[in-house]
Design an enzyme around this catalytic site. Structure first.
Site, mmCIF file in Angstrom:
data_model
loop_
_atom_site.group_PDB
_atom_site.id
_atom_site.type_symbol
_atom_site.label_atom_id
_atom_site.label_comp_id
_atom_site.label_asym_id
_atom_site.label_seq_id
_atom_site.Cartn_x
_atom_site.Cartn_y
_atom_site.Cartn_z
ATOM 1 C CG HIS A 38 -45.291 -1.807 17.676
ATOM 2 N ND1 HIS A 38 -45.398 -1.129 16.614
ATOM 3 C CD2 HIS A 38 -45.712 -1.139 18.710
ATOM 4 C CE1 HIS A 38 -46.235 -0.043 16.877
ATOM 5 N NE2 HIS A 38 -46.525 -0.100 18.311
ATOM 6 N N GLY B 20 -17.744 11.892 -10.360
ATOM 7 C CA GLY B 20 -17.373 10.335 -10.814
ATOM 8 C C GLY B 20 -15.921 10.101 -10.453
ATOM 9 N N GLY C 14 -6.413 0.991 4.303
ATOM 10 C CA GLY C 14 -7.801 1.425 4.319
ATOM 11 C C GLY C 14 -8.226 2.009 2.976
ATOM 12 N N GLY C 15 -7.125 2.497 2.267
ATOM 13 C CA GLY C 15 -7.465 3.062 1.034
ATOM 14 C C GLY C 15 -8.775 4.075 1.016
ATOM 15 C CD GLU D 272 -2.343 1.772 0.226
ATOM 16 O OE1 GLU D 272 -3.213 1.068 -0.270
ATOM 17 O OE2 GLU D 272 -2.184 2.881 0.043
ATOM 18 C CB VAL E 35 -20.288 23.393 -15.252
ATOM 19 C CG1 VAL E 35 -19.245 24.399 -14.466
ATOM 20 C CG2 VAL E 35 -21.210 23.067 -14.097
ATOM 21 N N GLY F 113 3.804 -0.248 -5.571
ATOM 22 C CA GLY F 113 4.060 -1.639 -6.139
ATOM 23 C C GLY F 113 4.161 -1.379 -7.550
ATOM 24 C CB ALA G 188 -16.437 0.373 0.870
HETATM 25 P P1 NAD Z 1 -21.459 9.469 -9.265
HETATM 26 O O1 NAD Z 1 -21.292 8.626 -10.599
HETATM 27 O O2 NAD Z 1 -22.420 8.958 -8.288
HETATM 28 O O3 NAD Z 1 -22.207 10.747 -9.523
HETATM 29 C C1 NAD Z 1 -21.415 11.929 -10.587
HETATM 30 C C2 NAD Z 1 -22.738 12.718 -10.909
HETATM 31 O O4 NAD Z 1 -21.858 13.668 -11.687
HETATM 32 C C3 NAD Z 1 -23.511 12.122 -12.109
HETATM 33 O O5 NAD Z 1 -25.105 12.227 -11.595
HETATM 34 C C4 NAD Z 1 -23.357 12.645 -13.399
HETATM 35 O O6 NAD Z 1 -24.279 12.918 -14.231
HETATM 36 C C5 NAD Z 1 -22.806 14.033 -13.014
HETATM 37 N N1 NAD Z 1 -21.958 14.645 -13.665
HETATM 38 C C6 NAD Z 1 -20.939 14.319 -14.691
HETATM 39 N N2 NAD Z 1 -20.312 15.240 -15.359
HETATM 40 C C7 NAD Z 1 -20.999 16.546 -15.078
HETATM 41 C C8 NAD Z 1 -20.714 17.692 -15.211
HETATM 42 N N3 NAD Z 1 -19.737 18.134 -16.280
HETATM 43 N N4 NAD Z 1 -21.545 18.712 -14.521
HETATM 44 C C9 NAD Z 1 -22.434 18.457 -13.743
HETATM 45 N N5 NAD Z 1 -22.689 17.295 -13.391
HETATM 46 C C10 NAD Z 1 -22.127 16.303 -13.905
HETATM 47 O O7 NAD Z 1 -20.029 9.728 -8.746
HETATM 48 P P2 NAD Z 1 -19.658 10.474 -7.422
HETATM 49 O O8 NAD Z 1 -20.672 11.104 -6.690
HETATM 50 O O9 NAD Z 1 -18.426 11.324 -7.765
HETATM 51 O O10 NAD Z 1 -18.933 9.256 -6.471
HETATM 52 C C11 NAD Z 1 -17.983 8.530 -6.942
HETATM 53 C C12 NAD Z 1 -18.134 6.955 -6.657
HETATM 54 O O11 NAD Z 1 -18.057 6.866 -5.331
HETATM 55 C C13 NAD Z 1 -19.870 6.536 -6.920
HETATM 56 O O12 NAD Z 1 -19.568 5.352 -7.712
HETATM 57 C C14 NAD Z 1 -20.324 6.514 -5.932
HETATM 58 O O13 NAD Z 1 -21.234 5.321 -5.795
HETATM 59 C C15 NAD Z 1 -19.101 6.176 -4.814
HETATM 60 N N6 NAD Z 1 -19.601 6.616 -3.563
HETATM 61 C C16 NAD Z 1 -20.458 5.986 -2.841
HETATM 62 C C17 NAD Z 1 -20.781 6.300 -1.681
HETATM 63 C C18 NAD Z 1 -21.806 5.625 -0.761
HETATM 64 O O14 NAD Z 1 -22.010 4.246 -1.212
HETATM 65 N N7 NAD Z 1 -22.841 6.187 0.337
HETATM 66 C C19 NAD Z 1 -20.594 7.665 -1.278
HETATM 67 C C20 NAD Z 1 -19.477 8.341 -2.046
HETATM 68 C C21 NAD Z 1 -19.277 7.829 -3.173
#
Ligand code: NAD
Length: 466
Positions: free
Chosen positions: A450, A278, A39-40, A34, A245, A114, A326
């Site tokens: 309940h 994303g 924990g990443g 790592e 945007v 690595g 995760a």
């Molecule tokens: P996401 O894919 O959930 O959402 C990204 C959003 O950004 C989408 O709705 C997309 O349409 C939008 N988007 C993309 N380009 C854009 C732009 N130029 N302008 C405006 N909107 C745009 O990704 P995330 O929220 O960044 O999360 C990343 C990853 O981490 C996901 O896979 C998510 O499931 C995971 N995550 C999970 C949890 C959880 O399980 N509670 C919490 C946080 C993150």
């Protein structure tokens, strides 16, 4: 050459360390490499930090609601530096726990970068050997598991490199997170976007969400998106869906985000901008030239046993794309190791619950009604409103619903979508039901205590009959 291993795992997030536990349990001589913190993403700058900060921010929001419960109003303030300090302690405690478990299971840990040289060979540039300067080790191993995760993606929008523009990494795992940004603009209304909007809104900040697609959480059930947007708006969060945007600039009064909404140019000032559009698989410096397995759009391609295109090299978790969660990474890592060890896979990978820690919480597993219909499966749905659930009324958590989707013919549960208090815990019962093919009748036949939120599961199952 030193120490031939049975397995070298590169990446110490949930995909990597859970795989390591399984490998050690199966008697494999295992090394975990790592480069940052054990924990990443999950533990250092993802799930655990967000939920720790969100828990504090929700207590703060709750303090503002004391009078609703007949209690004297509380004048509570918050200190982001202290909140971050507590977060750091939670993270450290959990990391200690993982390190101790790895140690007790005799998994070796090497902190460093690595690089895969080819089948069975890994070069590690050790960054913390505990003794002296960086050192390079060439290690031999029977198999390699890549679990290097993902990093925030940044769209090619001008100005995102400016100071004051952050990713979740910055706000959760650097000094940038010790400040509060008001107003905060969030680009992306996905999971990170809505969770961070909830967090900052609970702290009283002005938050704007800019989502490119027509609704928040586009991957979730439509009704959940709509209800969440309504709740957030009611609390003062500004939401622009279908927003494009165009650029971010530093102007006289500070940061300004320019975007198009309904074909009209708009601009908003911000103290900080969070980019949450994303995450992309992370393979930086992972392969020596000529040692790259096949990839598709940056993600490692694997078969059903998590084998990459190079013999002896496996991959699991966010780095293979797909569901980036995760618990999905952990399940994949474990399954990959079980395959290597010739064991029967112990986990059902086909149903992965997804949770969003907004207030109210959101959780989902299996198929939505829309997905089932699109696949041509006739369904019957049952819905329970939380306004009729005793525990929800007691706690003033009476917004939201539980929706169950059943196959119309067999009455087997196909999916569940929840938006209510404790949804992220309740979803486990329903995931279990989907995985084990339980029917509407079997779900309804169970006595649930309940008063609990879980009684709404009975009601939803009964509603499907009507
Ligand atoms: P996401 O894919 O959930 O959402 C990204 C959003 O950004 C989408 O709705 C997309 O349409 C939008 N988007 C993309 N380009 C854009 C732009 N130029 N302008 C405006 N909107 C745009 O990704 P995330 O929220 O960044 O999360 C990343 C990853 O981490 C996901 O896979 C998510 O499931 C995971 N995550 C999970 C949890 C959880 O399980 N509670 C919490 C946080 C993150």
């Amino acid at each position: 050459m030193q120490n031939p291993y049975d397995l070298i795992i590169i990446g110490g997030g949930p995909g990597g360390y859970e795989a390591a536990f399984r490998a050690a349990g199966a008697g494999m001589k295992t090394l975990l490499v790592e480069e940052q913190g054990i924990g990443g993403t999950c533990l250092n700058r993802g799930c655990i930090p967000t939920k720790t900060l969100m828990h504090a921010s929700e207590l703060y929001r709750e303090a503002g609601r004391f009078e609703e419960f007949g209690l004297a109003a509380q004048n509570v303030s918050y200190d982001m530096v202290k909140m971050q300090e507590r977060k750091a302690k939670v993270v450290e405690d959990l990391k200690d726990g993982i390190r101790q478990r790895l140690k007790s299971q005799k998994v070796e840990i090497l902190q460093g970068h690595g690089m895969i040289l080819g089948t069975g060979r890994v070069r590690v540039t050790v960054t913390a050997a505990g003794e002296g300067a960086a050192e390079e080790k060439i290690l031999e191993t029977e198999r390699i598991l890549i679990a290097t995760g993902a990093v925030p993606a940044r769209p090619p929008i001008p100005g995102l490199e400016l100071p004051g523009v952050f990713t979740s990494d910055d706000l959760l795992d650097s000094d940038a997170g010790r400040q509060v940004y008001d107003p905060l603009i969030i680009i992306g209304g996905g999971v990170i976007g809505v969770e961070m909007a909830t967090l900052y809104n609970a702290l009283g900040c002005r938050v704007t969400l800019l989502e490119a697609l027509p609704r928040l959480l586009p991957a979730m059930d439509r009704e959940i998106s709509q209800s969440l947007a309504m709740i957030l708006k009611k609390r003062g969060v500004q939401i622009f869906t279908g927003a494009k945007v165009t650029r971010v600039a530093r102007e006289e009064d500070g940061l300004v985000c320019h975007f198009e909404y309904k074909e009209t140019p708009q601009s908003l000032p911000a103290a900080g901008i969070l980019v949450a559009i994303g995450r992309k698989p992370y393979t930086g410096g992972l392969f020596a030239p000529g040692a790259e397995p096949a990839m598709e759009r940056g993600a490692l391609v694997v078969d059903g046993d998590f084998r990459t295109s190079i013999p002896g090299i496996y991959a699991a978790g966010d780095v293979i794309g797909g569901i980036q969660l995760a618990h999905a990474a952990a399940a994949e890592g474990i399954t990959a190791v079980e395959g290597m060890a010739g064991l029967r896979p112990g986990i059902h990978l086909n149903v992965v619950p997804g949770c969003v820690y907004t207030n109210p919480e959101i959780a989902s597993a299996g198929w939505t009604e829309e997905e089932a219909k699109a696949a041509g499966i006739p369904v019957v749905t049952g819905k329970a409103l939380m306004s009729a659930n005793g525990k929800s009324v007691i706690e003033n958590q009476d917004r939201g619903f539980i929706k169950l989707v059943f196959d119309k013919e067999t009455e087997v549960l196909l999916g569940a979508q929840l938006m209510c208090a404790r949804a992220t815990d309740l979803i486990s019962e329903l995931t279990n039901a989907i995985v084990n093919g339980l029917t509407r009748g079997q779900l309804a036949a169970v006595i649930r205590p309940h008063p609990t939120f879980s009684e709404a599961v009975t009601q939803a199952a009964e509603a499907a009959l009507k």
